[in-house]
Every structure is written in C-alpha cells, then in structure tokens.
Design an enzyme around this catalytic site. Structure first.
Site, PDB file in Angstrom:
ATOM      1  N   CYS A 134      79.117  43.627  75.898  1.00  0.00           N
ATOM      2  CA  CYS A 134      78.256  42.581  76.136  1.00  0.00           C
ATOM      3  C   CYS A 134      78.760  41.733  75.032  1.00  0.00           C
ATOM      4  O   CYS A 134      78.300  41.789  73.769  1.00  0.00           O
ATOM      5  CB  CYS A 134      76.962  43.021  75.972  1.00  0.00           C
ATOM      6  SG  CYS A 134      75.836  41.703  75.699  1.00  0.00           S
ATOM      7  N   CYS A 137      75.914  40.194  73.013  1.00  0.00           N
ATOM      8  CA  CYS A 137      75.493  41.201  71.933  1.00  0.00           C
ATOM      9  C   CYS A 137      76.142  41.662  70.721  1.00  0.00           C
ATOM     10  O   CYS A 137      75.740  41.670  69.584  1.00  0.00           O
ATOM     11  CB  CYS A 137      74.807  42.697  72.543  1.00  0.00           C
ATOM     12  SG  CYS A 137      74.447  42.511  74.169  1.00  0.00           S
ATOM     13  N   ASP A 138      77.450  41.674  70.969  1.00  0.00           N
ATOM     14  CA  ASP A 138      78.353  42.243  70.039  1.00  0.00           C
ATOM     15  C   ASP A 138      79.375  41.259  69.446  1.00  0.00           C
ATOM     16  O   ASP A 138      80.334  41.679  68.695  1.00  0.00           O
ATOM     17  CB  ASP A 138      79.059  43.465  70.511  1.00  0.00           C
ATOM     18  CG  ASP A 138      77.896  44.678  70.897  1.00  0.00           C
ATOM     19  OD1 ASP A 138      77.027  44.674  70.120  1.00  0.00           O
ATOM     20  OD2 ASP A 138      78.171  45.366  71.852  1.00  0.00           O
TER      21      ASP A 138
END
Ligand code: NAP
Length: 308
Positions: A134, A137-138
């Site tokens: 993701c 997200c990261d």
C-alpha cells in the site's frame, strides 16, 4: 448489547455501511462487525477523486468514518470484532466473533478483498522490511529512496504516481509491454522524470540482507534474468476476495468471489454479498455503496416474506 438483529453486516467498508444505513432507515435493527476501522480497503486510499459529491476529492479514511457516523445516526451499532465462524443455513444465522456470538435474521457479507501476493520466497517474512502492499500507507518510509512497483493496472499506476512524489526513483515492473491502467495515468507516469519502466518482466526473487536490497527480474520473452537494486517493493497486482469465512456455505466463482448478481442475493436465502467480495465487473467505492442499497432493499423484502 442486544445479541439478536434483523441484519448483521460483516465488514465496515462502503458497501457494509451503506447496507446498514439503508436498513436502519427502513426500521431494521442492524449490527456492523468490523475488525479494524471503518472504510475497509478504501481507508488505505489517500485521495479518492471518483466518488461524486467531493469536488476536491476526499481521503478514504475520512470518508469511511463519515459513512460510519451517518449510519450510526440512524441507530446502527458497530462492534469492533473479528468474525471467527458463521452458520448461515438456518432461518436465524449465527455469527461467532472475538466479542461473542450474535444472531441475525439476515447477514450481509461485506468483507472486501485483500492484496494479492507475488508468491515468491521470503515475501511474507520481508513485509515491513522492504515489502509493501500500500503506497498510500507506507510510501512515506521511502523518501529519497529507490522503489519498485509491480503491476500494470490502476492500483500499480496510482501507487507509482504517489511514490514518484516521495521517492528518488520509481521502477515499474510489469509482465506486459503496456499498462492496463486507465489512460488518465499514462501521460503523467510516462512524463515523470523519476519513473522508469521494465516491461515484459516478472519478479522472480527477492534479494535481501537484514532487509530488502533489490529483486531479480526475469524477462518473460527472452528468459534473461537481471538484478534491480531497490530499498522497497510495492506489490500492486490486484486483490483476492476475503471469502474464506463463507467458502463452504455460499457459492463462489472460480476466483473465490461470492456469486451474487445485482440484487446481491447469494446462494443462501437471507445472506447477501456486497462490494469487492461479490462477483462484478467494476470494483469501486461507488459500486460498493450501490450494492449496499440493493442488499438492504432485498433484505427487507426477504424479512417481510420469511418472518410475516
Ligand atoms: P487489476 O486491474 O486486476 O490489475 C492487476 C495488474 O497486476 C495487472 O496489470 C496484472 O497483469 C498484474 N498481475 C496480476 N497478477 C500478477 C502476478 N502474479 N505477477 C505480476 N503481475 C501480476 O488490479 P488493480 O490494479 O489492483 O485494480 C483492482 C480494481 O480496483 C480495478 O477494478 C481497478 O479499476 C480499481 N482501482 C481503481 C483505481 C482508480 O483510480 N480508479 C485505483 C486503484 C484501483 P496483466 O495485465 O498481465 O493481467
């Protein structure tokens, strides 16, 4: 909390909370069981520009929270719980969860889909040490670094776009010689000075010491193998349905999606499937919420007929 409901919704993404909203507004008692937070996969998307009503776009986490709040305004209850078992065949359905057992006259399966894995050795072990699923997200962990994105669909293209604004270099590895992603992504990606493409190639091996240092890719036309050095890899090759809980109880298609048409009715009376876990052509927030409304409508009809 009451243990019996007209409807139990499993999964608090856009499809689940829309089913809950419509059902509650129709006077049904509704429980949503969600294991993490509202929004499902949508909550991991940092910018949603194709859901009508938000001219500047909206982040998926906020949209998920708003959908939850809207449903709860009409009496929907949410329990943060992981569903561990289901008995769907009887007139009253039994839902076992980490927070106890609940009973529902109808059940809406809104469990969505999870990222598909590359299926190469050490992939799971290197999650958090260079392997990611993701970008929203990261991605921030790779500021000024080199990352690989695998895939050629909308997810891979969107992830490459996000990462091109954070990382020093983005290398997109795809097994074809062109992207499958919608045209809107093509020019921005092709023109980005820090995005490179490795076509007709598959990741065959992850290279690592204490964390990922690169990958080995194989050209599927020539068979030639080469090494790409990178600090991280983002696997964006689609998703697989989260249908394991119902595998032996409702009909699935060959890819594991729950067989259900536009009515969202599954092979089991009183059980409905909405959103990404259902067989359908287009998996989007807008089609998930549409499913939710349909599920509530057909659940209402089912209840009127079955429990009159
Ligand atoms: P997708 O459209 O199914 O694309 C998956 C991509 O990964 C394909 O290019 C596929 O290659 C490749 N792939 C699959 N398995 C692979 C493997 N084992 N090794 C290497 N490559 C592999 O999936 P998605 O991009 O995640 O999109 C899923 C859904 O979400 C779609 O409906 C999409 O439209 C939607 N979505 C929309 C947006 C948006 O901006 N509107 C953003 C994200 C997602 P092939 O091309 O060779 O099959």
């Amino acid at each position: 909390m009451a243990q019996s409901f007209d409807m139990i919704v499993i999964g608090g993404g856009p499809g689940g909370y829309t089913a809950a909203l419509y059902a509650a507004r129709a006077g049904l008692s509704v429980l949503v069981l969600e294991k993490l937070s509202a929004g499902g996969q949508m909550a991991l998307t940092n910018q949603i520009d194709n859901y009508p009503g938000f001219p500047e776009g909206i982040d998926g986490f906020t949209l998920g929270e708003q959908m939850q709040a809207q449903a709860e305004r009409f009496g929907v209850m949410t329990e943060l719980a992981e569903v561990t078992g289901l008995e769907l065949s009887g007139e009253i359905k039994k839902v076992e969860s980490s927070e106890g057992t609940f009973y529902g006259k109808t059940v809406v399966i809104a469990t969505g889909a999870n990222p598909r894995e590359l299926d190469v050795p050490m992939e799971r072990e290197l999650v958090g040490r260079g392997v990611n699923y993701c970008a929203a997200c990261d991605g921030m962990f790779y500021k000024g670094k080199t990352v690989i994105v695998v895939g050629g669909g909308n997810s891979a293209a969107a992830d490459a776009m996000i990462l091109s604004r954070i990382a020093k270099k983005v290398i997109l590895v795809h097994r074809r010689d062109t992207l499958r992603a919608t045209k809107i992504y093509h020019d921005p990606l092709m023109n980005a000075p820090n995005v490179e493409f490795v076509w007709n190639s598959q990741v065959s091996e992850l290279l690592f010491e204490s964390k990922l240092t690169g990958v080995k890719v194989k050209n599927i036309l020539s068979g030639e193998e080469s090494v790409i050095e990178a600090d991280g890899i983002f696997v964006s090759i689609g998703r697989k349905p989260a249908s394991g809980l119902v595998r032996d109880q409702v009909a699935l298609d060959e890819s594991g999606y729950i067989r259900a048409g536009e009515s969202t009715e599954t092979s089991v009376p009183g059980v409905f499937a909405v959103g990404d876990v259902r067989t359908k052509v287009l998996r989007q927030v807008v089609t998930a919420v549409s499913d939710g409304a349909m599920a509530a409508h057909y659940a209402e009809s089912y209840l009127a007929e079955q429990f009159k």
